[in-house]
Design a protein around this motif. Sequence first.
Motif, mmCIF file in Angstrom:
data_model
loop_
_atom_site.group_PDB
_atom_site.id
_atom_site.type_symbol
_atom_site.label_atom_id
_atom_site.label_comp_id
_atom_site.label_asym_id
_atom_site.label_seq_id
_atom_site.Cartn_x
_atom_site.Cartn_y
_atom_site.Cartn_z
ATOM 1 N N PHE A 134 162.149 35.154 1.335
ATOM 2 C CA PHE A 134 161.788 35.354 -0.070
ATOM 3 C C PHE A 134 162.914 36.143 -0.738
ATOM 4 O O PHE A 134 163.424 37.100 -0.155
ATOM 5 N N PHE A 135 163.255 35.741 -1.953
ATOM 6 C CA PHE A 135 164.380 36.349 -2.666
ATOM 7 C C PHE A 135 163.866 37.069 -3.907
ATOM 8 O O PHE A 135 163.036 36.537 -4.650
ATOM 9 N N TYR A 136 164.370 38.269 -4.125
ATOM 10 C CA TYR A 136 163.952 39.099 -5.252
ATOM 11 C C TYR A 136 165.190 39.586 -6.008
ATOM 12 O O TYR A 136 166.056 40.238 -5.420
ATOM 13 N N ASP A 137 165.242 39.254 -7.302
ATOM 14 C CA ASP A 137 166.281 39.821 -8.161
ATOM 15 C C ASP A 137 165.939 41.286 -8.407
ATOM 16 O O ASP A 137 164.756 41.662 -8.417
ATOM 17 N N ILE A 138 166.964 42.103 -8.636
ATOM 18 C CA ILE A 138 166.746 43.522 -8.921
ATOM 19 C C ILE A 138 167.050 43.746 -10.387
ATOM 20 O O ILE A 138 168.160 43.467 -10.851
ATOM 21 N N ASP A 139 166.044 44.229 -11.133
ATOM 22 C CA ASP A 139 166.267 44.440 -12.572
ATOM 23 C C ASP A 139 166.915 45.803 -12.822
ATOM 24 O O ASP A 139 167.178 46.563 -11.882
ATOM 25 N N LYS A 140 167.137 46.115 -14.081
ATOM 26 C CA LYS A 140 167.845 47.354 -14.444
ATOM 27 C C LYS A 140 167.093 48.622 -14.015
ATOM 28 O O LYS A 140 167.694 49.677 -13.856
ATOM 29 N N ASP A 141 165.769 48.516 -13.838
ATOM 30 C CA ASP A 141 164.966 49.669 -13.399
ATOM 31 C C ASP A 141 164.745 49.685 -11.887
ATOM 32 O O ASP A 141 163.887 50.414 -11.391
ATOM 33 N N GLN A 142 165.481 48.852 -11.179
ATOM 34 C CA GLN A 142 165.381 48.706 -9.718
ATOM 35 C C GLN A 142 164.024 48.171 -9.262
ATOM 36 O O GLN A 142 163.564 48.466 -8.150
#
Length: 201
Positions: free
Chosen positions: A154-162
Amino acid sequence: MFRKANYCGFFLGVICAALVGCNKPLEDSVAQQIKKETPTNSDEQARSLTDVAGRATVPVEQAESRIKKAIPDCAEPYIGRYQATISCDDPFVRCKDGTADYIINLQEDGIAHRTLIHSGQISFASNLYHRQDRWSYDRQNHQVILHRSNGVEFFYDIDKDQNLVMDLDKIVHASVLNEQYFAEGNPFPQQAYRLVKEKVS
């Protein structure tokens, strides 16, 4: 008769004295030998126990440092607990009604725990919905990858707030195994859920 008795008594006394005299040095030498050996043995035992205790401590510390090094420095900011609340309308969370908390706990040793909790209670009797996986950080794509024990990733992008946001397209098409897994009818998330990182106080 009286003289014979005296001689017998005398000889008996001499023999006893000789026996006592012979035994005394033997007893003394045995006592001295015991005295000499006892401190040495206890010192050796104390030393060997200290050595063993000392040796037992070092590998544990080395093992801990090896465990910490399982995740590279660039991945350390993403260690922590992440949570999303998902409606039970989505088959992905395997519950009938209400909502479920989907929790991922990324640990510094590279282990990841996945848990589904429904209505404040674990909604399953077995460990079917609590899994221990592995995780890694893809620096190039700025993603956290959850390597499930069955081989699916499973792949998760990391947003600006982690926080972690599911990359649905990559989850489906990342590998033949992933495609096969979802083609077999295993539940796929209906939307790209955002798992919020728990703040550490």
